[in-house]
Design an enzyme around this catalytic site. Structure first.
Site, mmCIF file in Angstrom:
data_model
loop_
_atom_site.group_PDB
_atom_site.id
_atom_site.type_symbol
_atom_site.label_atom_id
_atom_site.label_comp_id
_atom_site.label_asym_id
_atom_site.label_seq_id
_atom_site.Cartn_x
_atom_site.Cartn_y
_atom_site.Cartn_z
ATOM 1 N N LYS A 84 0.592 -1.234 0.146
ATOM 2 C CA LYS A 84 -0.168 0.043 -0.134
ATOM 3 C C LYS A 84 0.848 1.250 0.109
ATOM 4 C CE LYS A 84 -3.954 2.160 2.517
ATOM 5 N NZ LYS A 84 -4.815 1.998 3.715
ATOM 6 N N SER A 104 -9.916 2.288 2.648
ATOM 7 C CA SER A 104 -8.837 3.121 1.975
ATOM 8 C C SER A 104 -7.716 2.047 1.037
ATOM 9 C CB SER A 104 -8.010 4.144 2.814
ATOM 10 O OG SER A 104 -7.157 3.489 3.809
ATOM 11 N N SER A 147 -10.513 -0.038 6.976
ATOM 12 C CA SER A 147 -9.877 0.188 5.936
ATOM 13 C C SER A 147 -8.885 -1.178 5.144
ATOM 14 C CB SER A 147 -8.835 1.345 5.535
ATOM 15 O OG SER A 147 -9.278 2.550 5.958
#
Length: 524
Positions: free
Chosen positions: A78, A189, A213
């Protein structure tokens, strides 16, 4: 040879140990899968050269008998994790071009254990969002988005003769192209991480979870997402959103993969004052398959008005799946649940407004000059931050301001303590808690965007876990009426990931979720 992109990480590790294939071969297959999955916009940076270099080093270690516990497994990272020498932006314009001179502790741990990085994954800007639509690099597309596979003919040149042929003079060959008829969000997210794992272009990915998330996007794309106990994984080198809530965790194809990956990610870090100094168990060893006598709490407050009937039916199905394996369902109460979402959206923006004050155009990242230092600050932040980030900074600044601190922020912290106390009481009666992961299946890109409150409601089942610092995991259990993935969430006691993972594997085994996203048909 078996299609290597269809293997779980644990299966791939077994194959590498048997020398069925090399880490280089495994990596090359996934590099091609990353290229095929570009229509999903899951990656912001691809690192094929670095991946092959790491894969060759992995093969060399294995040849010497020195392979680590995650050696040779291709992963995505990420974009919130700082990676030495590789652009790390938190998917924000304000950090575009920032290349850290250091490595986050979590990624350093993974590379120590042999992981191979295929690239950096798209995300909501500064991890603020529930749909992965706030990224400076554009939205991520859920691989479960419906579409059609068209076949075209394109010219190609015979090997060795490309320089001598002009376009259109080669022999025709079929080319498959996937056209989306409706683009769905992958959740956020960690939407890029979720989409990449679901599309089988990485075997696993790192995510971060501040209010759901990891778990909510995992539920939207039909994979496993594990948020560990707060303090289990170091936050050092992860771009901060809300420091008392943020926690790194694995996003994987199976529960066993999550257990194996978490062991590499976790560990005490003296550079992080919130990192807990305690041994890291062999989480995979806890997957005994036996949940007889396990008490599973079913919180009555999670049965919400207006919740789709298919979510409620899935929840009941999950209870029955665990009951059949010897678990004991127990009704519990979490009375302060109704205050969790407003509490979260006071605490998280307050901490974000403080953390994001460092982005001023002076030290790193984007700078927009002005006629004065104040102008430069204002111009840089106005141009560099997206609308959702600006909204949360303003909310956070407001609740921390004089005259409102006691009324909002201090009261939210008191409610947070009550929420934690609710879980403490509940865990006197049960070992794990079962709830839905999200109140719906994935929705379309562009839907709900005009109503921030509606978007925030996506986190209604997940924020309590972060507020209480507990571990939680989402497991894919079934499909909606529209044939989209639906997940269930299990919540565990602090630092009892072993029991949580054992229950999750039992749920996974009973559900037998093996469906693949439609996009896979167009990514071959």
């Amino acid at each position: 040879m078996t299609d290597l992109t269809r293997l779980s990480a644990a299966e791939a590790l077994d194959g590498l140990a048997r020398k069925d294939y090399s880490a280089v071969e495994l990596t090359e297959v996934h590099i091609r899968a990353v290229e095929a999955a570009r229509p999903l916009n899951a990656f912001v940076v691809e690192t094929p050269e670095l991946a092959l270099e790491q894969a060759r080093a992995s093969d060399a270690r294995r040849a010497r008998g020195e392979a680590g516990p995650f050696d040779g497994i291709p992963i995505g990272v990420k974009d919130l994790f700082c990676t030495k020498g590789v652009q790390s932006t938190a998917s924000s314009r304000i950090l575009e071009g920032f290349v850290p001179p250091y490595e986050s502790t979590v990624t350093a741990n993974l590379f120590r254990d042999g992981a191979v990085m295929l690239g950096k994954l798209n995300m909501d800007e500064f991890a603020m969002g529930s749909a992965n639509i706030t990224s400076h690099f554009g939205p991520v597309v859920n691989p479960w988005s419906p579409g059609t596979l068209a076949q075209h003919d394109e010219a190609f040149a015979a090997e060795g003769a490309a320089a001598e042929l002009v376009a259109g003079m080669g022999q025709p060959r079929p080319r498959q192209e996937w056209t989306f008829t409706r683009k769905l969000v992958p959740g956020g997210s960690s939407g890029g991480s979720a989409a990449a794992v679901a599309a089988r272009c990485v075997m696993a990915a790192t995510g971060t979870d501040t209010g759901g998330s990891i778990r909510q996007p995992a539920g939207f794309v039909g994979i496993v997402g594990l948020k560990p106990t707060y303090g289990r994984c170091s936050r050092w080198g992860i771009v901060a959103f809300a420091s008392s809530l943020d926690q790194a965790g694995p996003m994987t194809r199976t529960v066993r993969d999550a257990a194996v990956m978490l062991r590499s990610m976790a560990g005490f870090d003296p550079k992080d004052s919130t990192s807990v100094d305690m041994p890291v168990p062999d989480f995979a060893a806890a997957l005994t398959g036996d949940i007889r006598g396990l008490r599973v709490g079913i919180p009555r407050e999670y049965r919400m008005d207006g919740m789709p009937a298919e979510i409620d039916r899935l929840w009941e199905k999950g209870v029955e799946m665990l009951r059949r394996q010897g678990a004991e369902p127990v009704d519990i109460s979490l009375p302060h649940t109704k205050y969790a979402l407003p509490t979260y959206y006071i605490v998280a923006p307050a901490e974000a407004s403080s953390n994001l004050a460092r982005y001023d155009g002076v030290r790193y990242g984007q700078r927009i000059d002005g006629t004065s230092l104040k102008d430069m600050y204002e111009n840089t932040r106005a141009a560099g931050f997206g609308a959702e980030v600006r909204r949360r900074i303003l909310i956070g600044t407001y609740v921390l301001s004089a005259g409102y601190y006691d009324a909002y922020y201090l009261k939210a912290q008191k409610v947070r303590s009550r929420i934690k106390q609710d879980f403490d009481e509940a865990f006197k009666r049960c070992d794990v808690i079962l709830t839905p992961t999200a109140p719906s299946a994935a929705f379309g890109i562009g839907e709900n965007t005009d109503d921030p409150i509606q978007m925030y409601l996506n986190d209604v089942f997940t924020v309590t876990v972060n507020l209480a610092g507990l571990p939680g995991i989402s497991v894919p259990v079934g499909l909606s009426a529209d044939r989209l993935p639906l997940g269930l969430q299990l919540i565990g006691r602090p630092f009892d990931e072993e029991t949580l993972l054992r229950a999750a594997e039992a749920l996974e085994r009973a559900a037998g979720f093996e469906a693949l996203p439609p996009f896979m048909a167009g990514a071959v």
